[in-house]
Design a protein around this motif. Structure first.
Motif, PDB file in Angstrom:
ATOM      1  N   ASP A 184       0.828  -1.210   0.000  1.00  0.00           N
ATOM      2  CA  ASP A 184       0.000   0.000   0.000  1.00  0.00           C
ATOM      3  C   ASP A 184       0.861   1.258   0.000  1.00  0.00           C
ATOM      4  OD1 ASP A 184      -2.758  -1.190   0.331  1.00  0.00           O
ATOM      5  OD2 ASP A 184      -1.768  -2.030   2.094  1.00  0.00           O
ATOM      6  N   PRO A 185       1.768   1.389  -0.965  1.00  0.00           N
ATOM      7  CA  PRO A 185       2.618   2.589  -0.985  1.00  0.00           C
ATOM      8  C   PRO A 185       1.773   3.837  -1.203  1.00  0.00           C
ATOM      9  CG  PRO A 185       2.805   1.383  -3.050  1.00  0.00           C
ATOM     10  CD  PRO A 185       2.016   0.508  -2.117  1.00  0.00           C
ATOM     11  N   GLY A 186       2.158   4.901  -0.534  1.00  0.00           N
ATOM     12  CA  GLY A 186       1.428   6.150  -0.687  1.00  0.00           C
ATOM     13  C   GLY A 186       0.265   6.310   0.264  1.00  0.00           C
ATOM     14  N   THR A 187      -0.062   5.259   1.030  1.00  0.00           N
ATOM     15  CA  THR A 187      -1.137   5.347   2.013  1.00  0.00           C
ATOM     16  C   THR A 187      -0.569   5.869   3.321  1.00  0.00           C
ATOM     17  OG1 THR A 187      -2.223   3.442   1.001  1.00  0.00           O
ATOM     18  CG2 THR A 187      -2.949   4.068   3.200  1.00  0.00           C
ATOM     19  N   GLU A 188      -1.060   7.003   3.782  1.00  0.00           N
ATOM     20  CA  GLU A 188      -0.467   7.643   4.950  1.00  0.00           C
ATOM     21  C   GLU A 188      -1.021   7.128   6.272  1.00  0.00           C
ATOM     22  OE1 GLU A 188      -0.194  11.845   4.837  1.00  0.00           O
ATOM     23  OE2 GLU A 188       0.898  11.880   2.939  1.00  0.00           O
ATOM     24  N   GLU A 189      -2.002   6.243   6.221  1.00  0.00           N
ATOM     25  CA  GLU A 189      -2.507   5.629   7.443  1.00  0.00           C
ATOM     26  C   GLU A 189      -1.796   4.300   7.665  1.00  0.00           C
ATOM     27  OE1 GLU A 189      -4.628   6.726   9.789  1.00  0.00           O
ATOM     28  OE2 GLU A 189      -4.533   8.639   8.730  1.00  0.00           O
ATOM     29  N   PRO A 190      -1.446   3.976   8.907  1.00  0.00           N
ATOM     30  CA  PRO A 190      -0.784   2.694   9.163  1.00  0.00           C
ATOM     31  C   PRO A 190      -1.698   1.517   8.859  1.00  0.00           C
ATOM     32  CG  PRO A 190      -1.316   3.808  11.220  1.00  0.00           C
ATOM     33  CD  PRO A 190      -1.608   4.778  10.128  1.00  0.00           C
ATOM     34  N   SER A 191      -1.101   0.363   8.658  1.00  0.00           N
ATOM     35  CA  SER A 191      -1.856  -0.833   8.305  1.00  0.00           C
ATOM     36  C   SER A 191      -2.780  -1.262   9.442  1.00  0.00           C
ATOM     37  CB  SER A 191      -0.891  -1.976   7.980  1.00  0.00           C
ATOM     38  OG  SER A 191      -1.596  -3.194   7.849  1.00  0.00           O
ATOM     39  N   PRO A 192      -4.017  -1.649   9.114  1.00  0.00           N
ATOM     40  CA  PRO A 192      -4.912  -2.175  10.152  1.00  0.00           C
ATOM     41  C   PRO A 192      -4.414  -3.497  10.732  1.00  0.00           C
ATOM     42  CG  PRO A 192      -5.888  -2.418   7.964  1.00  0.00           C
ATOM     43  CD  PRO A 192      -4.682  -1.557   7.801  1.00  0.00           C
ATOM     44  N   LEU A 193      -3.462  -4.144  10.037  1.00  0.00           N
ATOM     45  CA  LEU A 193      -2.901  -5.388  10.560  1.00  0.00           C
ATOM     46  C   LEU A 193      -2.106  -5.166  11.844  1.00  0.00           C
ATOM     47  CD1 LEU A 193      -1.597  -7.183   7.332  1.00  0.00           C
ATOM     48  CD2 LEU A 193      -3.596  -7.781   8.712  1.00  0.00           C
ATOM     49  N   LEU A 194      -1.675  -3.932  12.079  1.00  0.00           N
ATOM     50  CA  LEU A 194      -0.877  -3.679  13.277  1.00  0.00           C
ATOM     51  C   LEU A 194      -1.667  -4.013  14.535  1.00  0.00           C
ATOM     52  CD1 LEU A 194       1.752  -2.638  14.515  1.00  0.00           C
ATOM     53  CD2 LEU A 194       0.736  -0.350  14.535  1.00  0.00           C
ATOM     54  N   GLU A 195      -2.937  -3.659  14.549  1.00  0.00           N
ATOM     55  CA  GLU A 195      -3.765  -3.943  15.721  1.00  0.00           C
ATOM     56  C   GLU A 195      -3.819  -5.442  15.988  1.00  0.00           C
ATOM     57  OE1 GLU A 195      -6.021  -3.332  19.043  1.00  0.00           O
ATOM     58  OE2 GLU A 195      -5.002  -1.824  17.817  1.00  0.00           O
ATOM     59  N   SER A 196      -3.987  -6.228  14.928  1.00  0.00           N
ATOM     60  CA  SER A 196      -4.036  -7.686  15.096  1.00  0.00           C
ATOM     61  C   SER A 196      -2.702  -8.227  15.597  1.00  0.00           C
ATOM     62  CB  SER A 196      -4.404  -8.350  13.769  1.00  0.00           C
ATOM     63  OG  SER A 196      -5.691  -7.955  13.343  1.00  0.00           O
ATOM     64  N   ALA A 197      -1.602  -7.690  15.057  1.00  0.00           N
ATOM     65  CA  ALA A 197      -0.275  -8.142  15.486  1.00  0.00           C
ATOM     66  C   ALA A 197      -0.046  -7.833  16.960  1.00  0.00           C
ATOM     67  CB  ALA A 197       0.798  -7.488  14.627  1.00  0.00           C
ATOM     68  N   LEU A 198      -0.463  -6.653  17.391  1.00  0.00           N
ATOM     69  CA  LEU A 198      -0.292  -6.283  18.794  1.00  0.00           C
ATOM     70  C   LEU A 198      -1.176  -7.135  19.703  1.00  0.00           C
ATOM     71  CD1 LEU A 198      -0.113  -2.391  18.456  1.00  0.00           C
ATOM     72  CD2 LEU A 198       1.775  -3.971  18.911  1.00  0.00           C
ATOM     73  N   GLU A 199      -2.377  -7.457  19.244  1.00  0.00           N
ATOM     74  CA  GLU A 199      -3.253  -8.323  20.036  1.00  0.00           C
ATOM     75  C   GLU A 199      -2.643  -9.716  20.184  1.00  0.00           C
ATOM     76  OE1 GLU A 199      -7.057  -8.285  18.185  1.00  0.00           O
ATOM     77  OE2 GLU A 199      -7.534  -6.234  18.828  1.00  0.00           O
ATOM     78  N   MET A 200      -2.010 -10.219  19.116  1.00  0.00           N
ATOM     79  CA  MET A 200      -1.336 -11.517  19.191  1.00  0.00           C
ATOM     80  C   MET A 200      -0.202 -11.477  20.216  1.00  0.00           C
ATOM     81  SD  MET A 200      -1.143 -12.436  15.124  1.00  0.00           S
ATOM     82  CE  MET A 200       0.135 -13.658  15.407  1.00  0.00           C
ATOM     83  N   TYR A 201       0.561 -10.398  20.189  1.00  0.00           N
ATOM     84  CA  TYR A 201       1.674 -10.254  21.135  1.00  0.00           C
ATOM     85  C   TYR A 201       1.150 -10.222  22.571  1.00  0.00           C
ATOM     86  CZ  TYR A 201       5.767  -8.185  23.414  1.00  0.00           C
ATOM     87  OH  TYR A 201       6.828  -7.939  24.249  1.00  0.00           O
ATOM     88  N   ALA A 202       0.111  -9.418  22.797  1.00  0.00           N
ATOM     89  CA  ALA A 202      -0.445  -9.304  24.146  1.00  0.00           C
ATOM     90  C   ALA A 202      -1.007 -10.641  24.619  1.00  0.00           C
ATOM     91  CB  ALA A 202      -1.527  -8.228  24.169  1.00  0.00           C
ATOM     92  N   ALA A 203      -1.659 -11.375  23.718  1.00  0.00           N
ATOM     93  CA  ALA A 203      -2.219 -12.673  24.094  1.00  0.00           C
ATOM     94  C   ALA A 203      -1.113 -13.669  24.437  1.00  0.00           C
ATOM     95  CB  ALA A 203      -3.087 -13.207  22.954  1.00  0.00           C
ATOM     96  N   TYR A 204      -0.021 -13.616  23.694  1.00  0.00           N
ATOM     97  CA  TYR A 204       1.082 -14.547  23.929  1.00  0.00           C
ATOM     98  C   TYR A 204       1.705 -14.331  25.304  1.00  0.00           C
ATOM     99  CZ  TYR A 204       5.398 -17.153  23.080  1.00  0.00           C
ATOM    100  OH  TYR A 204       6.439 -18.042  23.170  1.00  0.00           O
ATOM    101  N   TYR A 205       1.807 -13.063  25.718  1.00  0.00           N
ATOM    102  CA  TYR A 205       2.455 -12.750  26.993  1.00  0.00           C
ATOM    103  C   TYR A 205       1.459 -12.411  28.100  1.00  0.00           C
ATOM    104  CZ  TYR A 205       7.025 -12.704  24.756  1.00  0.00           C
ATOM    105  OH  TYR A 205       8.180 -13.070  24.104  1.00  0.00           O
ATOM    106  N   ARG A 206       0.193 -12.737  27.882  1.00  0.00           N
ATOM    107  CA  ARG A 206      -0.805 -12.419  28.905  1.00  0.00           C
ATOM    108  C   ARG A 206      -0.546 -13.232  30.175  1.00  0.00           C
ATOM    109  NH1 ARG A 206      -5.488 -12.778  25.916  1.00  0.00           N
ATOM    110  NH2 ARG A 206      -5.166 -10.580  25.406  1.00  0.00           N
ATOM    111  N   PRO A 207      -0.627 -12.598  31.343  1.00  0.00           N
ATOM    112  CA  PRO A 207      -0.379 -13.327  32.607  1.00  0.00           C
ATOM    113  C   PRO A 207      -1.382 -14.463  32.825  1.00  0.00           C
ATOM    114  CG  PRO A 207      -0.342 -10.945  32.949  1.00  0.00           C
ATOM    115  CD  PRO A 207      -0.861 -11.164  31.564  1.00  0.00           C
TER     116      PRO A 207
END
Length: 207
Positions: A184-207
């Motif tokens: 998505d070159p030229g798109t000034e908004e970050p990818s919506p996939l970032l939210e999913s990636a961060l949720e995966m990270y949080a779930a992996y390290y959730r207490p």
């Protein structure tokens, strides 16, 4: 007024003129790379665009790699400022971890040429100097501190704050940024996939 602006204000007229010319060269280089690709930097063309002969350009940047190094340093300083602002504005804990990752993604989306240079290393043979890379070390520490704060708040397990845990967060963020830049070159908004990636990270390290 920033420290850099104060330093320029105290500089001699000759030093101020040099700084202005260097900034003009960097801007011309960024524009050219935006048109033709990050790896396609042409010093002769940059010199013409700023009204210099190529030998004169070498007084400011003695080689193509030196110009890339200056661009990398400029980009990393800007990225560090964006991350520092996210830390200052964050509410602490996991919210700040997310804010830091989102700040990096927004910076890359808004500055696609610098984003490619900083996060994908598209130029064969180019390695940033230690001085140019130094702001990246600061950013890594900011990321590590934000993760440690989330661990202290009980939102992530202690393993998240280990070097491996922080590296995983960095890798996930950089991977989403690289994919976004490619698709998505030229798109000034970050990818919506970032939210999913961060949720995966949080779930992996959730207490």
């Amino acid at each position: 007024m920033t420290k850099a602006e104060q330093d320029v204000g105290r500089a001699t007229p000759r030093a101020r003129q040099r700084a202005a010319t260097e900034a003009e060269i960097l801007a011309a280089a960024l524009a050219q790379m935006g048109r033709e690709g990050v790896a396609a930097l042409n010093l002769s063309q940059v010199a013409r665009e700023v009204g210099l002969r190529q030998p004169s350009l070498f007084r400011y940047f003695p080689s193509r790699l030196a110009l890339y190094d200056a661009l990398f340093a400029h980009g990393m300083r800007e990225h560090r400022a964006a991350v520092a602002a996210a830390l200052a504005e964050g509410a602490g804990g996991w919210a700040t971890v997310r804010g830091v990752a989102e700040a990096t993604a927004r910076f890359s989306a808004a500055n696609p040429v610098l984003g490619q240079l900083l996060f994908t290393r598209p130029v064969p043979g180019f390695e940033p100097s230690a001085e140019a890379y130094a702001p990246s070390v600061d950013v890594r520490q900011m990321v590590s501190d934000s993760v440690a704060d989330a661990v202290a708040a009980g939102e992530l397990r202690a393993e998240a704050a280990t070097p491996e845990g922080v590296q995983l967060l960095v890798a996930l963020t950089a991977g989403v940024i690289s994919l976004h830049a490619a698709n998505d070159p030229g798109t000034e908004e970050p990818s919506p996939l970032l939210e999913s990636a961060l949720e995966m990270y949080a779930a992996y390290y959730r207490p």
